[in-house]
Design an enzyme around this catalytic site. Structure first.
Site, PDB file in Angstrom:
ATOM      1  N   GLN A  26       0.800  -1.222   0.000  1.00  0.00           N
ATOM      2  CA  GLN A  26       0.000   0.000   0.000  1.00  0.00           C
ATOM      3  C   GLN A  26       0.838   1.279   0.000  1.00  0.00           C
ATOM      4  OE1 GLN A  26      -2.705  -1.651   3.335  1.00  0.00           O
ATOM      5  NE2 GLN A  26      -4.118  -0.464   2.091  1.00  0.00           N
ATOM      6  N   HIS A  46      -1.618  -5.313 -12.850  1.00  0.00           N
ATOM      7  CA  HIS A  46      -1.073  -5.212 -14.211  1.00  0.00           C
ATOM      8  C   HIS A  46      -1.878  -6.004 -15.238  1.00  0.00           C
ATOM      9  CE1 HIS A  46       3.050  -4.164 -12.227  1.00  0.00           C
ATOM     10  NE2 HIS A  46       2.225  -3.139 -12.275  1.00  0.00           N
ATOM     11  N   ASP A  59       2.366   0.605  -8.160  1.00  0.00           N
ATOM     12  CA  ASP A  59       3.726   0.651  -8.730  1.00  0.00           C
ATOM     13  C   ASP A  59       4.604   1.674  -8.003  1.00  0.00           C
ATOM     14  OD1 ASP A  59       2.774  -1.177 -10.475  1.00  0.00           O
ATOM     15  OD2 ASP A  59       3.008   0.043 -12.293  1.00  0.00           O
ATOM     16  N   ARG A  84       3.568   0.316  12.974  1.00  0.00           N
ATOM     17  CA  ARG A  84       3.343  -1.032  12.475  1.00  0.00           C
ATOM     18  C   ARG A  84       3.413  -1.004  10.949  1.00  0.00           C
ATOM     19  NH1 ARG A  84      -2.143  -3.608  11.137  1.00  0.00           N
ATOM     20  NH2 ARG A  84      -1.527  -5.732  10.651  1.00  0.00           N
ATOM     21  N   HIS A 129       1.071  -9.133   4.893  1.00  0.00           N
ATOM     22  CA  HIS A 129      -0.089  -8.254   4.695  1.00  0.00           C
ATOM     23  C   HIS A 129      -0.463  -8.295   3.214  1.00  0.00           C
ATOM     24  CE1 HIS A 129      -2.369  -4.631   6.548  1.00  0.00           C
ATOM     25  NE2 HIS A 129      -2.899  -4.838   5.357  1.00  0.00           N
ATOM     26  N   ASN A 173      -1.868 -10.663   8.596  1.00  0.00           N
ATOM     27  CA  ASN A 173      -2.900  -9.652   8.716  1.00  0.00           C
ATOM     28  C   ASN A 173      -4.213 -10.158   8.122  1.00  0.00           C
ATOM     29  OD1 ASN A 173      -3.698  -6.738   9.246  1.00  0.00           O
ATOM     30  ND2 ASN A 173      -4.259  -6.952   7.080  1.00  0.00           N
ATOM     31  N   GLU A 174      -5.218 -10.296   8.976  1.00  0.00           N
ATOM     32  CA  GLU A 174      -6.591 -10.525   8.539  1.00  0.00           C
ATOM     33  C   GLU A 174      -6.794 -11.764   7.678  1.00  0.00           C
ATOM     34  OE1 GLU A 174      -7.977  -6.926   6.718  1.00  0.00           O
ATOM     35  OE2 GLU A 174      -8.124  -5.904   8.647  1.00  0.00           O
ATOM     36  N   ASN A 314      -8.273  -5.727  14.183  1.00  0.00           N
ATOM     37  CA  ASN A 314      -8.567  -4.627  13.269  1.00  0.00           C
ATOM     38  C   ASN A 314     -10.066  -4.426  13.266  1.00  0.00           C
ATOM     39  OD1 ASN A 314      -5.874  -4.706  12.630  1.00  0.00           O
ATOM     40  ND2 ASN A 314      -6.147  -5.436  10.534  1.00  0.00           N
ATOM     41  N   TYR A 316     -13.342  -1.669  12.213  1.00  0.00           N
ATOM     42  CA  TYR A 316     -13.754  -0.460  11.504  1.00  0.00           C
ATOM     43  C   TYR A 316     -15.224  -0.099  11.683  1.00  0.00           C
ATOM     44  CZ  TYR A 316      -9.222  -0.439   9.172  1.00  0.00           C
ATOM     45  OH  TYR A 316      -7.874  -0.387   8.921  1.00  0.00           O
ATOM     46  N   GLU A 385      -5.528  -1.989  14.053  1.00  0.00           N
ATOM     47  CA  GLU A 385      -6.035  -1.022  13.065  1.00  0.00           C
ATOM     48  C   GLU A 385      -7.384  -0.506  13.522  1.00  0.00           C
ATOM     49  OE1 GLU A 385      -6.329  -2.389   8.984  1.00  0.00           O
ATOM     50  OE2 GLU A 385      -4.378  -3.358   9.095  1.00  0.00           O
TER      51      GLU A 385
HETATM   52  C1  PNW Z   1      -8.114  -3.429   6.470  1.00  0.00           C
HETATM   53  N1  PNW Z   1     -14.287  -5.058   7.727  1.00  0.00           N
HETATM   54  O1  PNW Z   1      -9.041  -4.333   5.937  1.00  0.00           O
HETATM   55  C2  PNW Z   1      -6.740  -3.727   5.885  1.00  0.00           C
HETATM   56  O2  PNW Z   1      -5.931  -4.431   6.799  1.00  0.00           O
HETATM   57  C3  PNW Z   1      -5.994  -2.531   5.365  1.00  0.00           C
HETATM   58  O3  PNW Z   1      -4.945  -2.948   4.504  1.00  0.00           O
HETATM   59  C4  PNW Z   1      -6.949  -1.582   4.676  1.00  0.00           C
HETATM   60  O4  PNW Z   1      -6.300  -0.523   4.036  1.00  0.00           O
HETATM   61  C5  PNW Z   1      -7.915  -1.089   5.739  1.00  0.00           C
HETATM   62  O5  PNW Z   1      -8.626  -2.163   6.295  1.00  0.00           O
HETATM   63  C6  PNW Z   1      -8.941  -0.078   5.240  1.00  0.00           C
HETATM   64  O6  PNW Z   1      -9.842  -0.678   4.365  1.00  0.00           O
HETATM   65  C7  PNW Z   1     -10.356  -4.422   6.417  1.00  0.00           C
HETATM   66  O7  PNW Z   1     -14.661  -6.197   7.949  1.00  0.00           O
HETATM   67  C8  PNW Z   1     -10.813  -5.652   6.800  1.00  0.00           C
HETATM   68  O8  PNW Z   1     -15.082  -4.105   7.869  1.00  0.00           O
HETATM   69  C9  PNW Z   1     -12.092  -5.864   7.238  1.00  0.00           C
HETATM   70  C10 PNW Z   1     -12.963  -4.836   7.297  1.00  0.00           C
HETATM   71  C11 PNW Z   1     -12.529  -3.596   6.932  1.00  0.00           C
HETATM   72  C12 PNW Z   1     -11.241  -3.382   6.488  1.00  0.00           C
END
Ligand code: PNW
Length: 488
Positions: A26, A46, A59, A84, A129, A173-174, A314, A316, A385
């Site tokens: 990223q 690509h 890129d 991180r 990641h 990660n995730e 993480n 959100y 996150e």
């Molecule tokens: C994260 N959800 O993914 C990622 O780890 C990051 O790389 C990304 O940039 C960031 O979120 C923002 O989108 C997510 O379930 C995983 O709501 C799950 C969820 C959201 C974001």
């Protein structure tokens, strides 16, 4: 606590660490420079360019491969305890395997780590990641059980190279996004669409790979390096739409994050019982001779159980869940969502942010932290996150409100007894937001993608975060001013 002006000001625990996060694909750019080989996001951007909004690629991204000094300067401006970031496997091991170590790639990470340590900012490293070397993908990626060895060998080299200075390690990660989005849909590389099958193979192999690396660190590196190692899970909160929907909501929680949390953090280990039962029953009814969810051996169950020093989280947003056993037809009949038999959505009454999927629902964060405390015997929680997107340029009032309100309920959970040790804002700066390209902006710092320097400028939220870290308190009435000069 009341401050001079009569506002309520809440104090964070002294031991709570604050930081920000990014990920290699990223931010780094330099996708084919200095010996780096191709990974699955290079390949996807690509060869299927317009799967990504505006056909953007990583890129160049934030060009952090060349801008790491400025990145560390921003960490100092904010006053971070830690940063991180993730390692690009194909940058350090261009053949994917340890037979060749790319010195230039290793130098980049050494420079970044050493620059941070100069200013007492702790590095926290994510080993994976999402940017798998393309060659390993062609061998099946996470669906091939040999990835357990590939990931262990790669991780061993990283512990050897950086473990003298790095004391916090995240394996993966995730897993939910890696497996359920990458192997059962089109929204993440490698964008396989083999739902009801490939994501479950991925889940099993990934958990075994994670656990092997945990034990390798624990037995071979912890005695001399003395760090911590764990996994990072994504979890939204799932709230029942109506009273009768609690069972549906709980089933979705068990599929979405229980599938990775239960094997590691529950007392019994293994995939969640409801997940095993539902997939086995569906598979039988569909004419399969065995469940599409692979089984763990009892040795694997024991290996995975307890294999994380903390619950990396993480978080959100929140969704409302209802029972929907007619998903057949909406999805192909063999699929992840057909296995779960629920529907979910976000209330139109919840405040929006700059990303369509991300509404501001702080009480969901509180409920999630409470459930993790209750279901898994109050593990140490690292918030790895948290954050939101905004489209407001430098005056990102939405993000300011988001951070204030999410940190406020985090303090509520801590007061209830949740053992939160680490808080991480996503993200330090705008970056390549996967299929949203550079459209969704998550940064405390804005990045100018028109400038060759990829100039970074602090937003209001950067001034808020700086003040929170300086005072170690949360003042809901603090109004950050983005026109002030940013200082170290
Ligand atoms: C994260 N959800 O993914 C990622 O780890 C990051 O790389 C990304 O940039 C960031 O979120 C923002 O989108 C997510 O379930 C995983 O709501 C799950 C969820 C959201 C974001």
């Amino acid at each position: 606590k009341i401050d001079n002006s009569g506002h309520e000001v809440r104090r964070f625990p002294d031991s709570l660490l604050f930081g920000t996060a990014t990920a290699s694909y990223q931010v780094e750019g330099a996708w084919n420079e200095d010996g780096k080989s191709e990974n699955i996001w290079d390949r996807l951007t690509h060869t299927q360019p317009c799967l990504v909004k505006n056909c953007d690629t990583g890129d160049i991204a934030d060009n952090s491969y060349y801008n790491y000094r400025r990145d560390v300067e921003m960490m100092r401006e904010l006053g971070l305890d830690f940063y991180r970031f993730s390692l690009s496997w194909s940058r350090v091991l261009p053949t994917s395997f340890p037979d060749q170590i790319n010195e230039a790639g290793v130098n980049y990470y050494n420079n970044l780590i050493n620059e941070m340590l100069k200013y007492n900012i702790q590095p926290m490293i994510t080993l994976y990641h999402w940017d798998l070397p393309q060659k390993l993908q062609e061998l099946g990626g996470w669906a091939n059980p040999h990835i357990v060895d590939w990931f262990s060998d790669y991780s061993r080299v990283m512990f050897e190279l950086f473990g003298d200075r790095v004391k916090y390690w995240f394996t993966i990660n995730e897993p939910r996004e890696v497996c359920y989005q990458g192997y059962a849909g089109q929204s993440m590389a490698p964008a396989y669409n083999i739902s009801g099958m490939a994501e479950y193979l991925c889940a099993k192999n990934l958990l075994v790979a994670h656990a092997k690396v945990y034990h390798m660190y624990n037995e071979e590196y912890r005695p001399t390096q003395g760090g911590l190692v764990g996994i990072v899970l994504s979890a939204s909160w799932f709230e029942p739409e109506n009273e009768g929907d609690e069972e549906a909501a709980e089933e979705l929680r068990q599929f979405e994050w229980g599938s990775f949390a239960h094997p590691i953090f529950s007392e019994s280990g293994d995939f969640p019982p409801v997940m095993k039962e539902k997939i086995a029953a569906k598979s039988a009814a569909q004419g399969f001779l065995r469940s599409r969810l692979p089984e763990f051996t009892s040795e694997e169950i024991d290996l995975i159980k307890g294999s994380s020093d903390f619950f990396g989280l993480n978080h959100y947003t929140t969704n409302l869940v209802y029972r929907n056993d007619t998903v057949n037809g909406m999805y192909s009949s063999v699929s992840y969502y057909d296995d779960i038999e629920v529907g979910f959505y976000q209330s139109t009454e919840w405040p929006e942010t700059g990303a369509t999927w991300l509404k501001m629902v702080p009480w969901g964060f509180y409920k999630l932290l409470t459930k993790i405390r209750e279901d898994y015997n109050n593990p140490p929680v690292f918030i790895t996150e948290n954050g939101c997107a905004s489209r407001e340029g430098l005056d990102d009032d939405t993000r300011v409100t988001y951070y204030k309100s999410y940190l406020d309920v985090m303090l509520d959970a801590i007061e209830d007894g949740s053992d939160v040790r680490v808080y991480t804002a996503w993200s330090l700066m705008d970056n390549f937001e996967w299929l949203e390209g550079y459209y969704d902006r998550f940064g405390l710092y804005e990045v100018d993608y028109e400038s060759s320097e990829r100039t970074r400028t602090p937003r209001k939220s950067a001034f808020l975060y700086k003040e929170i870290l300086r005072t170690r308190t949360l003042d809901m009435h603090f109004e950050p001013d983005a026109t002030l000069p940013m200082t170290i």
